[in-house]
Design an enzyme around this catalytic site. Structure first.
Site, PDB file in Angstrom:
ATOM      1  CG  HIS A 100     -32.351  74.755  14.742  1.00 30.31           C
ATOM      2  ND1 HIS A 100     -31.984  75.767  15.608  1.00 30.31           N
ATOM      3  CD2 HIS A 100     -32.800  75.359  13.620  1.00 30.31           C
ATOM      4  CE1 HIS A 100     -32.225  76.937  15.016  1.00 30.31           C
ATOM      5  NE2 HIS A 100     -32.725  76.711  13.813  1.00 30.31           N
ATOM      6  CD  GLU A 102     -32.928  78.803  17.664  1.00 34.08           C
ATOM      7  OE1 GLU A 102     -34.031  78.239  17.725  1.00 34.08           O
ATOM      8  OE2 GLU A 102     -32.738  79.855  17.010  1.00 34.08           O
ATOM      9  CB  SER A 218     -30.343  86.723   9.068  1.00 36.67           C
ATOM     10  OG  SER A 218     -30.243  86.759  10.479  1.00 36.67           O
TER      11      SER A 218
HETATM   12  P1  PGA Z   1     -33.695  83.087  11.496  1.00 36.62           P
HETATM   13  O1  PGA Z   1     -33.614  81.567  12.024  1.00 36.62           O
HETATM   14  O2  PGA Z   1     -34.268  82.995  10.086  1.00 36.62           O
HETATM   15  O3  PGA Z   1     -34.610  83.770  12.422  1.00 36.62           O
HETATM   16  O4  PGA Z   1     -32.304  83.622  11.486  1.00 36.62           O
HETATM   17  C1  PGA Z   1     -33.173  80.545  11.218  1.00 36.62           C
HETATM   18  C2  PGA Z   1     -33.493  79.193  11.832  1.00 36.62           C
HETATM   19  O5  PGA Z   1     -34.290  79.061  12.751  1.00 36.62           O
HETATM   20  O6  PGA Z   1     -32.946  78.215  11.413  1.00 36.62           O
END
Ligand code: PGA
Length: 258
Positions: A100, A102, A218
């Site tokens: 991911h 993040e 999003s």
């Molecule tokens: P989001 O996150 O839908 O809040 O943009 C996407 C994700 O965590 O992969």
């Protein structure tokens, strides 16, 4: 007989939320109710590791799966704080997110991502491999960069594991951003086709045909259905919206009706 349509996959990523097991159970039960009503859509939620066992018990016999958000790249050993593929499977996770953005932002390299993906696949977990460019340049250099990231994140993964692979394409600039930053369905479709082509060149058509390519970044109930309408994008990965029961249920409903 017409070929059976593969179910559209909607994956939720709760990230580091909610704060307690009690809240996690309440959200999960509400989502479970919506998931049980689906006929053409499969729901999977990626939850924080401490909640996996309790939530996978609640998932038993229902049309929803529980997955993890990260995994270590081997089973057993002196790796304080890490969680192995074997542990995840033993508490009921059926899959895991790997790579991911993040986690990549915290320094996870393609090489580590590939090791994690391989270890999880070997354990029999499905892997939702996340890839995506940070930004786009007018000359399109992000395309070869994405290709490199994708192949490097699968280094060492042989054809025989591909049946359990799902690729989530998430352009980093759209993750956790304003809903206006989401790609258009057309752009997401082009990227899904690009990813399929890269994988096909590497592994051959036969092994790649059934790999679902998801779009994430999003996604919310209003834009959800557009992404899956033409078939190149096999499902969605929703972050924020997967924690909001009403919103996630609406995404599931929209997708099921699409
Ligand atoms: P989001 O996150 O839908 O809040 O943009 C996407 C994700 O965590 O992969």
């Amino acid at each position: 007989m017409a070929p059976m349509r593969r179910k559209t996959l909607v994956v939720g990523n709760w990230k580091m939320n909610p704060g307690t097991l009690a809240e996690a159970k309440a959200i999960f039960l509400a989502i479970r109710r919506a998931a049980d009503a689906l006929t053409r859509t499969e729901a999977l939620v990626c939850v924080p590791a401490p909640f996996i066992e309790a939530l996978s018990r609640l998932a038993r016999g229902h049309r929803i799966g529980v997955a993890a958000q990260d995994v270590f790249w081997r089973n057993g050993g002196a790796f304080t704080g890490e969680i192995s593929p074997e542990m995840l499977r033993s508490v009921g996770a059926t899959g895991v997110l790997v790579g991911h953005s993040e986690r990549r932002r915290e320094g996870e390299s393609d090489e580590i991502v590939a090791r994690k993906a391989l270890a999880a696949l070997r354990e029999g977990l499905s892997v939702i491999l996340c890839v995506g460019e940070r930004a786009r340049d007018p000359d399109g250099a992000y395309l070869p960069a994405l290709k490199t990231q994708l192949l490097a994140s699968l280094a060492g993964v042989s054809r025989r594991y591909l049946h359990a692979l799902i690729v989530a394409y998430e352009p980093v600039f759209a993750v956790g951003a304003s809903f206006k930053n989401a790609l258009t369905p057309r752009e997401a479709e082009e990227m899904a086709i690009f990813i399929k082509r890269v994988l096909t060149d590497e592994y051959g058509e036969e092994s790649v045909r059934r790999i679902p390519i998801l779009y994430g970044g999003s996604v919310y109930w209003k834009n959800a259905a557009g992404f899956v309408s033409d078939g190149a994008v096999a499902g969605l990965l929703a972050g924020r919206e997967s924690l909001d029961v009403e919103d996630f249920r609406n995404i599931l409903k929209e997708i099921d009706a699409a």
